[in-house]
Motif scaffolding. Sequence first.
Motif, PDB file in Angstrom:
ATOM      1  N   LEU A  56     -17.570 -34.824 -23.345  1.00 15.42           N
ATOM      2  CA  LEU A  56     -16.859 -35.975 -23.898  1.00 15.42           C
ATOM      3  C   LEU A  56     -16.776 -35.952 -25.418  1.00 15.42           C
ATOM      4  N   THR A  57     -17.100 -34.827 -26.031  1.00 10.49           N
ATOM      5  CA  THR A  57     -16.958 -34.762 -27.480  1.00 10.49           C
ATOM      6  C   THR A  57     -15.563 -34.261 -27.838  1.00 10.49           C
ATOM      7  N   ARG A  58     -15.417 -33.461 -28.882  1.00  4.24           N
ATOM      8  CA  ARG A  58     -14.089 -33.286 -29.458  1.00  4.24           C
ATOM      9  C   ARG A  58     -13.494 -31.918 -29.190  1.00  4.24           C
ATOM     10  N   PHE A  59     -12.356 -31.677 -29.816  1.00  7.37           N
ATOM     11  CA  PHE A  59     -11.511 -30.506 -29.616  1.00  7.37           C
ATOM     12  C   PHE A  59     -12.324 -29.203 -29.577  1.00  7.37           C
ATOM     13  N   GLY A  60     -13.047 -28.908 -30.656  1.00 11.57           N
ATOM     14  CA  GLY A  60     -13.779 -27.651 -30.733  1.00 11.57           C
ATOM     15  C   GLY A  60     -14.818 -27.514 -29.650  1.00 11.57           C
ATOM     16  N   ASP A  61     -15.516 -28.606 -29.322  1.00 13.31           N
ATOM     17  CA  ASP A  61     -16.550 -28.560 -28.288  1.00 13.31           C
ATOM     18  C   ASP A  61     -15.957 -28.271 -26.918  1.00 13.31           C
ATOM     19  N   LEU A  62     -14.777 -28.814 -26.663  1.00 17.79           N
ATOM     20  CA  LEU A  62     -14.115 -28.525 -25.390  1.00 17.79           C
ATOM     21  C   LEU A  62     -13.846 -27.028 -25.251  1.00 17.79           C
ATOM     22  N   VAL A  63     -13.336 -26.407 -26.308  1.00 18.39           N
ATOM     23  CA  VAL A  63     -13.057 -24.969 -26.259  1.00 18.39           C
ATOM     24  C   VAL A  63     -14.351 -24.184 -26.106  1.00 18.39           C
ATOM     25  N   GLN A  64     -15.420 -24.672 -26.723  1.00 25.82           N
ATOM     26  CA  GLN A  64     -16.697 -23.960 -26.677  1.00 25.82           C
ATOM     27  C   GLN A  64     -17.433 -24.114 -25.347  1.00 25.82           C
ATOM     28  N   THR A  65     -16.864 -24.848 -24.433  1.00 26.57           N
ATOM     29  CA  THR A  65     -17.444 -24.982 -23.090  1.00 26.57           C
ATOM     30  C   THR A  65     -16.995 -23.836 -22.185  1.00 26.57           C
ATOM     31  N   LYS A  66     -16.184 -22.948 -22.689  1.00 28.20           N
ATOM     32  CA  LYS A  66     -15.512 -21.923 -21.878  1.00 28.20           C
ATOM     33  C   LYS A  66     -16.487 -21.022 -21.123  1.00 28.20           C
ATOM     34  N   ASP A  85     -14.684 -24.556 -40.580  1.00 27.50           N
ATOM     35  CA  ASP A  85     -15.205 -24.716 -39.220  1.00 27.50           C
ATOM     36  C   ASP A  85     -14.421 -25.840 -38.529  1.00 27.50           C
ATOM     37  N   THR A  86     -13.461 -25.471 -37.681  1.00 26.46           N
ATOM     38  CA  THR A  86     -12.558 -26.447 -37.071  1.00 26.46           C
ATOM     39  C   THR A  86     -12.345 -26.142 -35.592  1.00 26.46           C
ATOM     40  N   GLY A  87     -11.764 -27.107 -34.894  1.00 32.26           N
ATOM     41  CA  GLY A  87     -11.397 -26.883 -33.503  1.00 32.26           C
ATOM     42  C   GLY A  87     -10.355 -25.793 -33.362  1.00 32.26           C
ATOM     43  N   THR A  88      -9.408 -25.740 -34.291  1.00 32.84           N
ATOM     44  CA  THR A  88      -8.377 -24.693 -34.239  1.00 32.84           C
ATOM     45  C   THR A  88      -8.993 -23.313 -34.372  1.00 32.84           C
ATOM     46  N   MET A  89     -10.068 -23.203 -35.139  1.00 29.38           N
ATOM     47  CA  MET A  89     -10.794 -21.931 -35.239  1.00 29.38           C
ATOM     48  C   MET A  89     -11.285 -21.481 -33.868  1.00 29.38           C
ATOM     49  N   HIS A  90     -11.866 -22.397 -33.099  1.00 27.55           N
ATOM     50  CA  HIS A  90     -12.364 -22.042 -31.768  1.00 27.55           C
ATOM     51  C   HIS A  90     -11.214 -21.734 -30.813  1.00 27.55           C
ATOM     52  N   LEU A  91     -10.097 -22.424 -30.995  1.00 27.33           N
ATOM     53  CA  LEU A  91      -8.915 -22.122 -30.188  1.00 27.33           C
ATOM     54  C   LEU A  91      -8.433 -20.702 -30.469  1.00 27.33           C
ATOM     55  N   ALA A  92      -8.437 -20.304 -31.737  1.00 23.02           N
ATOM     56  CA  ALA A  92      -8.036 -18.941 -32.094  1.00 23.02           C
ATOM     57  C   ALA A  92      -8.936 -17.918 -31.410  1.00 23.02           C
ATOM     58  N   ALA A  93     -10.236 -18.160 -31.410  1.00 25.15           N
ATOM     59  CA  ALA A  93     -11.160 -17.243 -30.737  1.00 25.15           C
ATOM     60  C   ALA A  93     -10.867 -17.174 -29.244  1.00 25.15           C
ATOM     61  N   HIS A  94     -10.583 -18.308 -28.649  1.00 21.35           N
ATOM     62  CA  HIS A  94     -10.211 -18.371 -27.227  1.00 21.35           C
ATOM     63  C   HIS A  94      -8.989 -17.507 -26.943  1.00 21.35           C
ATOM     64  N   LEU A  95      -8.059 -17.456 -27.882  1.00 17.48           N
ATOM     65  CA  LEU A  95      -6.803 -16.731 -27.694  1.00 17.48           C
ATOM     66  C   LEU A  95      -6.876 -15.278 -28.157  1.00 17.48           C
ATOM     67  N   GLY A  96      -7.960 -14.900 -28.848  1.00 22.32           N
ATOM     68  CA  GLY A  96      -8.083 -13.543 -29.358  1.00 22.32           C
ATOM     69  C   GLY A  96      -7.390 -13.333 -30.691  1.00 22.32           C
ATOM     70  N   THR A  97      -7.173 -14.400 -31.444  1.00 24.73           N
ATOM     71  CA  THR A  97      -6.581 -14.318 -32.778  1.00 24.73           C
ATOM     72  C   THR A  97      -7.691 -14.164 -33.818  1.00 24.73           C
ATOM     73  N   PRO A  98      -7.611 -13.168 -34.708  1.00 21.18           N
ATOM     74  CA  PRO A  98      -8.683 -12.970 -35.695  1.00 21.18           C
ATOM     75  C   PRO A  98      -8.849 -14.174 -36.621  1.00 21.18           C
TER      76      PRO A  98
END
Length: 411
Positions: free
Chosen positions: A9-19, A258-271
């Motif tokens: 129930l936290t925010r954007f970056g945490d959701l991506v980091q649950t992967k 350090d942002t949610g978009t940063m974690h999204l990039a990692a999820h997608l394989g973007t450097p």
Amino acid sequence: MKRVLIVQLTRFGDLVQTKRLILTLAKRGFEVHLCVDRSLKDLANIIYPECVVHELIAHGTGISDNGMTSVLPFNFKVFQTLKDINFDKIYNLNFSPMNYVLSSLFDPRKVVGHKRVNGQTVKDPWLDLAFRFSTERRNNINLVDYWTALSPDMIPPSQVNPVAAPGGGGIGVVMAGRESRRSLPFDVFAPLILSARSVNKNKNIFLLGSSSEKKAGEKLLSKFPSSIAKDTVNLAGKTDWKELIETVSKLDLLMTPDTGTMHLAAHLGTPVLGFFLSSAWCSETGPYGKGHTIIQADFDCSPCVESQPCYNNLKCLEPFKESNMARFIATRKAEHLPQGLSVFESECDFLGTEYVLKAGHDATKDRRERIRRFIGCYLGILDLGEYGPFPELAEKFYKEKDWITRSRLLS
């Protein structure tokens, strides 16, 4: 069909980091249900299409003009839906009041993480132990691995995110994170972006963020030469989740705090080229997987606590202002790196994502490696007989109840 519920129930970056946890449970044969804040439901459906997503109003972003009169009936209906599903396990990842209320819907023997038992809040033994590691934040583990270790038989970290590789679509820039002290001011950021652009000639630049970053993007553009400004698109506040994912997935590089978009990039394989200062430390919240670079401000007060005042005039920002900083971005040569900064690149090891020094200093490297082996033995990943014992770490981090109650180290 076996079913599990993950409450994030936290925010954007945490959701991506649950992967990694989601993928681990799916590999174990569970149908994974995911409960998120209403504002993140669409994102959750896109990045986790294999999950059944449930939405709650957990933050102010989900509250309508009717206020609490609309929240209570909406959440009550969701609670009833979740209660009626026969979950085998509930992974409750946060310690907010809403999380504890939600955990009370289920048999506490099924709840892993944070829960209420007989009216008292209880933390899973692993979370209790791992929370103590945060007293050494430079040596802490990645948040992705912290949550995933609630489940046995974690999938290998190399299987979580793709190895980062340029996508050919230009440079993305995230102006600011949720915590202001973690972000670079536009006049500091601008020469670093121009330096990266000099290496990636004729590449478009995309400014990313929420609508609140639109004006900051305009100020940043004012620092660009007209020849580069014309190739820069200010997308702040103009993308929905799908459009953001499409943009980030095509980038050659994402420059960001350090942002949610940063974690999204990692999820997608973007450097990712990340700039970490103030309370941000790469071993805790750096982008997950292999192929990302973090420029870390390293002072005796780093990392700090964002909620507390800075008594050092934000000295961790000063090295980013030095003229050599832009030169380092272009050359990546250690001799051009300003004092007070260290450069780390992400790798995968036995435990998860680890950051390896490429330039600067890593004063706690040996200590961090020993703590990682200690954790590996506790989790049953490494053989205690081969890598232990750890008397000094056990003395610091264990409490009596860790020995009295069942632990992975003893089982």
